[in-house]
Design an enzyme around this catalytic site. Structure first.
Site, PDB file in Angstrom:
ATOM      1  N   ASP A   1      -2.807  -7.362   7.281  1.00 14.78           N
ATOM      2  CA  ASP A   1      -1.767  -7.692   6.303  1.00 14.78           C
ATOM      3  C   ASP A   1      -2.293  -8.786   5.378  1.00 14.78           C
ATOM      4  O   ASP A   1      -2.091  -9.978   5.624  1.00 14.78           O
ATOM      5  CB  ASP A   1      -0.503  -8.161   7.041  1.00 14.78           C
ATOM      6  CG  ASP A   1       0.723  -8.221   6.151  1.00 14.78           C
ATOM      7  OD1 ASP A   1       0.775  -7.471   5.161  1.00 14.78           O
ATOM      8  OD2 ASP A   1       1.641  -9.007   6.459  1.00 14.78           O
TER       9      ASP A   1
ATOM     10  N   THR B   1       9.513  -0.944   3.217  1.00 11.41           N
ATOM     11  CA  THR B   1       9.346  -2.322   3.649  1.00 11.41           C
ATOM     12  C   THR B   1      10.668  -3.082   3.571  1.00 11.41           C
ATOM     13  O   THR B   1      11.694  -2.532   3.196  1.00 11.41           O
ATOM     14  CB  THR B   1       8.243  -2.997   2.809  1.00 11.41           C
ATOM     15  OG1 THR B   1       7.942  -4.279   3.353  1.00 11.41           O
ATOM     16  CG2 THR B   1       8.652  -3.135   1.357  1.00 11.41           C
TER      17      THR B   1
ATOM     18  N   LYS C   1       4.525   1.124  -1.239  1.00  9.65           N
ATOM     19  CA  LYS C   1       5.525   0.299  -0.556  1.00  9.65           C
ATOM     20  C   LYS C   1       6.766   0.158  -1.436  1.00  9.65           C
ATOM     21  O   LYS C   1       6.678  -0.160  -2.622  1.00  9.65           O
ATOM     22  CB  LYS C   1       4.973  -1.099  -0.242  1.00  9.65           C
ATOM     23  CG  LYS C   1       4.065  -1.133   0.967  1.00  9.65           C
ATOM     24  CD  LYS C   1       3.573  -2.535   1.251  1.00  9.65           C
ATOM     25  CE  LYS C   1       4.553  -3.358   2.029  1.00  9.65           C
ATOM     26  NZ  LYS C   1       3.977  -4.668   2.419  1.00  9.65           N
TER      27      LYS C   1
ATOM     28  N   PHE D   1      10.451  -5.676  10.079  1.00 12.00           N
ATOM     29  CA  PHE D   1       9.950  -7.054  10.027  1.00 12.00           C
ATOM     30  C   PHE D   1      10.369  -7.835  11.268  1.00 12.00           C
ATOM     31  O   PHE D   1      11.521  -8.229  11.399  1.00 12.00           O
ATOM     32  CB  PHE D   1      10.488  -7.746   8.769  1.00 12.00           C
ATOM     33  CG  PHE D   1       9.708  -7.473   7.524  1.00 12.00           C
ATOM     34  CD1 PHE D   1       9.097  -6.250   7.313  1.00 12.00           C
ATOM     35  CD2 PHE D   1       9.589  -8.442   6.541  1.00 12.00           C
ATOM     36  CE1 PHE D   1       8.377  -5.988   6.158  1.00 12.00           C
ATOM     37  CE2 PHE D   1       8.872  -8.199   5.375  1.00 12.00           C
ATOM     38  CZ  PHE D   1       8.269  -6.972   5.185  1.00 12.00           C
TER      39      PHE D   1
ATOM     40  N   GLU E   1       2.552  -2.130  -3.386  1.00 11.16           N
ATOM     41  CA  GLU E   1       4.009  -2.243  -3.528  1.00 11.16           C
ATOM     42  C   GLU E   1       4.491  -2.085  -4.970  1.00 11.16           C
ATOM     43  O   GLU E   1       3.906  -2.617  -5.914  1.00 11.16           O
ATOM     44  CB  GLU E   1       4.478  -3.600  -2.993  1.00 11.16           C
ATOM     45  CG  GLU E   1       5.973  -3.718  -2.832  1.00 11.16           C
ATOM     46  CD  GLU E   1       6.367  -4.673  -1.717  1.00 11.16           C
ATOM     47  OE1 GLU E   1       7.564  -4.995  -1.633  1.00 11.16           O
ATOM     48  OE2 GLU E   1       5.496  -5.077  -0.927  1.00 11.16           O
TER      49      GLU E   1
END
Length: 315
Positions: free
Chosen positions: A16, A149, A125, A171, A89
């Site tokens: 990440d 996400t 994303k 998350f 993203e």
């Protein structure tokens, strides 16, 4: 065997980070980025030439295009280091606009293809709002794979499964943060660790539901605060982990055991859920944690998008 290598026996490890120079030492299969990670990377001296070169090459183009080209440049550098996929993203400011999200995602894919990157090596994303999930469904039908996400609630996961998205990123750490803050002085860290961590429990519930009902969407735990949260989810399809925690795993030889098991999940007595838009919105509204963290996450990524624009203007 260190913990990182042990974890890789059960789970696909994902890095990440936007800092692609860190990737090789951990040998992840995939990598994920977001606006905050790219912003952090481009402010490092070693990435200043990449930022400048991208801005110089595309100067005069619309700002949103320059940003996408910068994101794709980072993505291509990452793909040169890893064997798998990179997640890029869509601007968080489009989180409530289905058609604009689809259009932006298609352009990102076109930019990757222009660089010779196969469509299957990119995940777009998108924030797991209702509008984002509908955009992802459209994209998946067109062969563009997505990573949903800012996912904090079970209802978001159910809707993503219905939409047949490729992958979701629940998350862990941000869920943990919310419950710890709510508990205040009464929070018992030891009692809420491992499988009792609220973030770990959320991912476990989603994983078990998907496996029980044969939902093909991949589950990738994200946003970790400590190694214990990671090892408590050993066996999850994928886990995306920041470089500092990857380093901690690589430095430890403590045992790692499988915690999530697809075969065991298929035997569970669970109820299948179907959500239309009103049911989704009501379920999300009923989850104060998810409502707050989703809104907070979109705002934070939007702020970082603006900061990235400012850096580009200054370059």
């Amino acid at each position: 065997m260190n913990q990182l290598d042990a974890l890789k026996q059960f789970t696909t490890v994902v890095a990440d980070t936007g800092d692609f120079k860190q990737l090789a030492q951990f040998q992840p299969r995939d990598a994920t980025t977001n606006p905050s990670l790219i912003l952090k990377a481009v402010q490092k001296p070693e990435y200043a030439p990449l930022l400048q070169a991208t801005v110089d090459r595309w100067r005069g183009r619309p700002m949103d295009e320059v940003i996408d080209r910068l994101l794709v440049r980072f993505g291509c550098e990452i793909l040169a280091t890893i064997p798998g996929r990179v997640s890029t993203e869509v601007d968080a400011r489009l989180s409530f606009d289905t058609s604009a999200t689809v259009t932006r995602a298609e352009r990102i894919i076109e930019l990757y293809q222009a660089e010779g990157v196969h469509i299957d090596r990119v995940l777009i994303k998108i924030a797991a709002t209702w509008e984002g999930i509908q955009a992802a469904q459209q994209l998946e039908r067109r062969g563009i794979h997505t990573n949903l996400t800012l996912l904090f609630s079970f209802c978001q996961a159910v809707a993503c499964g219905q939409a047949k998205v490729q992958l979701i990123s629940p998350f862990v750490g941000r869920i943990y943060d919310w419950y710890k803050k709510q508990a205040g002085a009464s929070w018992d860290e030891a009692a809420r660790a491992g499988e009792n961590d609220p973030g770990v429990q959320s991912v476990t519930q989603i994983y078990q539901y998907y496996k029980r009902f044969g939902i093909a969407t991949e589950v990738m735990g994200a946003s970790f605060r400590n190694v214990g949260q990671i090892t408590a989810l050993a066996g999850c399809d994928l886990l995306t982990i920041a470089p500092d925690l990857l380093a901690q795993l690589a430095a430890s030889d403590a045992p790692v055991a499988r915690r999530l098991d697809a075969e065991a999940a298929r035997m569970l007595d669970l109820r299948k859920i179907e959500l239309d838009e009103p049911a989704f919105r009501y379920a999300l509204n009923e989850d104060a944690m998810a409502t707050e963290k989703l809104a907070e996450g979109i705002r934070a990524f939007a702020v970082d998008a603006v900061k990235l624009e400012q850096l580009i203007h200054a370059a």
